[in-house]
Design an enzyme around this catalytic site. Structure first.
Site, mmCIF file in Angstrom:
data_model
loop_
_atom_site.group_PDB
_atom_site.id
_atom_site.type_symbol
_atom_site.label_atom_id
_atom_site.label_comp_id
_atom_site.label_asym_id
_atom_site.label_seq_id
_atom_site.Cartn_x
_atom_site.Cartn_y
_atom_site.Cartn_z
ATOM 1 N N PRO A 1 -27.969 -7.613 13.282
ATOM 2 C CG PRO A 1 -28.465 -9.189 14.932
ATOM 3 C CD PRO A 1 -27.995 -9.055 13.525
ATOM 4 C CG ASN A 2 -28.618 -4.756 18.294
ATOM 5 O OD1 ASN A 2 -29.672 -4.147 18.383
ATOM 6 N ND2 ASN A 2 -28.456 -5.958 18.801
ATOM 7 N NE ARG B 1 -17.758 -7.588 22.919
ATOM 8 C CZ ARG B 1 -18.815 -7.216 22.217
ATOM 9 N NH1 ARG B 1 -18.803 -7.264 20.901
ATOM 10 N NH2 ARG B 1 -19.900 -6.800 22.831
ATOM 11 N NE ARG C 1 -24.468 -2.871 20.257
ATOM 12 C CZ ARG C 1 -24.169 -3.991 19.663
ATOM 13 N NH1 ARG C 1 -24.051 -4.039 18.349
ATOM 14 N NH2 ARG C 1 -23.977 -5.080 20.356
ATOM 15 C CG ASN D 1 -20.494 -7.436 11.896
ATOM 16 O OD1 ASN D 1 -20.974 -8.254 12.666
ATOM 17 N ND2 ASN D 1 -19.818 -6.378 12.309
ATOM 18 C CE1 TYR E 1 -19.651 -3.869 18.199
ATOM 19 C CE2 TYR E 1 -20.722 -2.933 20.113
ATOM 20 C CZ TYR E 1 -20.360 -4.026 19.367
ATOM 21 O OH TYR E 1 -20.710 -5.284 19.783
ATOM 22 C CD GLU F 1 -17.434 -15.032 11.314
ATOM 23 O OE1 GLU F 1 -17.682 -14.843 12.520
ATOM 24 O OE2 GLU F 1 -17.094 -16.135 10.854
ATOM 25 C CB ALA G 1 -26.029 -11.243 18.592
ATOM 26 C CG ASP H 1 -27.231 -24.876 7.510
ATOM 27 O OD1 ASP H 1 -26.065 -25.268 7.759
ATOM 28 O OD2 ASP H 1 -28.246 -25.367 8.053
ATOM 29 C CG HIS I 1 -21.819 -15.173 18.701
ATOM 30 N ND1 HIS I 1 -20.497 -15.323 18.295
ATOM 31 C CD2 HIS I 1 -22.024 -13.829 18.767
ATOM 32 C CE1 HIS I 1 -19.954 -14.132 18.156
ATOM 33 N NE2 HIS I 1 -20.855 -13.214 18.427
ATOM 34 C CG HIS J 1 -17.233 -10.457 14.191
ATOM 35 N ND1 HIS J 1 -18.595 -10.428 14.359
ATOM 36 C CD2 HIS J 1 -16.920 -11.676 13.700
ATOM 37 C CE1 HIS J 1 -19.085 -11.605 13.991
ATOM 38 N NE2 HIS J 1 -18.104 -12.377 13.590
ATOM 39 C CB ILE J 2 -16.633 -3.669 14.847
ATOM 40 C CG1 ILE J 2 -17.376 -3.362 13.531
ATOM 41 C CG2 ILE J 2 -15.984 -2.417 15.430
ATOM 42 C CD1 ILE J 2 -18.627 -2.524 13.696
ATOM 43 C CB SER J 3 -15.450 -6.023 19.214
ATOM 44 O OG SER J 3 -16.356 -7.108 19.146
ATOM 45 N NE ARG K 1 -20.584 -10.293 22.884
ATOM 46 C CZ ARG K 1 -21.729 -9.836 22.350
ATOM 47 N NH1 ARG K 1 -22.004 -10.067 21.100
ATOM 48 N NH2 ARG K 1 -22.570 -9.151 23.104
#
Length: 138
Positions: free
Chosen positions: A9-10, A104, A17, A71, A22, A95, A74, A84, A77, A97-99, A108
């Protein structure tokens, strides 16, 4: 080698954004440069804001691809179901993540994906995806 990048998402809003977190590059532009950098890899890309669609894509590719770079945004988390799904497949998942999620908000810091992933890369901006690709070709 077949690798799919799955974004949650997003992440379709990259380039618009929160550019201070990002960056200002769209994922489509970044994906184009990534595929040019690794011409011997057959890349596919999937993005959805819907948890069930992400799970469906993981299950669809999870026995036929050489790697998945995920990625989950959200959902990382919150989604036991995505964790699963990764546990149920044979394709290794990195996995990303950009940040740096640990720099944060506290919520998170929890990942329902990490325990079932081959590895985790975070905090290197869009370069996190390239590092994940490199982990598959080493």
């Amino acid at each position: 080698m077949k690798i799919c990048i799955i974004n949650g998402p997003n992440l379709n809003l990259l380039g618009k954004r929160e550019p201070e977190i990002y960056g200002s590059l769209t994922f489509e532009d970044y994906f184009s440069s990534l595929t040019n950098r690794f011409p011997s890899i057959a890349f596919t890309y999937f993005q959805s804001n819907i948890e069930g669609e992400l799970i469906g894509k993981i299950q669809e590719l999870g026995f036929s691809y050489d790697g998945i770079i995920l990625n989950a945004g959200a959902y990382t988390h919150t989604s036991v179901a995505i964790g699963d799904a990764i546990k149920a497949i044979t394709t290794p998942v990195i996995e990303v993540h950009i940040s740096n999620t640990y720099a944060r908000e506290t919520f998170r810091h929890q990942s329902y994906i990490s325990g079932n992933a081959k590895g985790v890369i975070l905090g290197f901006g869009l370069k996190s995806y390239e590092l994940a690709v490199q982990s598959f070709v080493i």
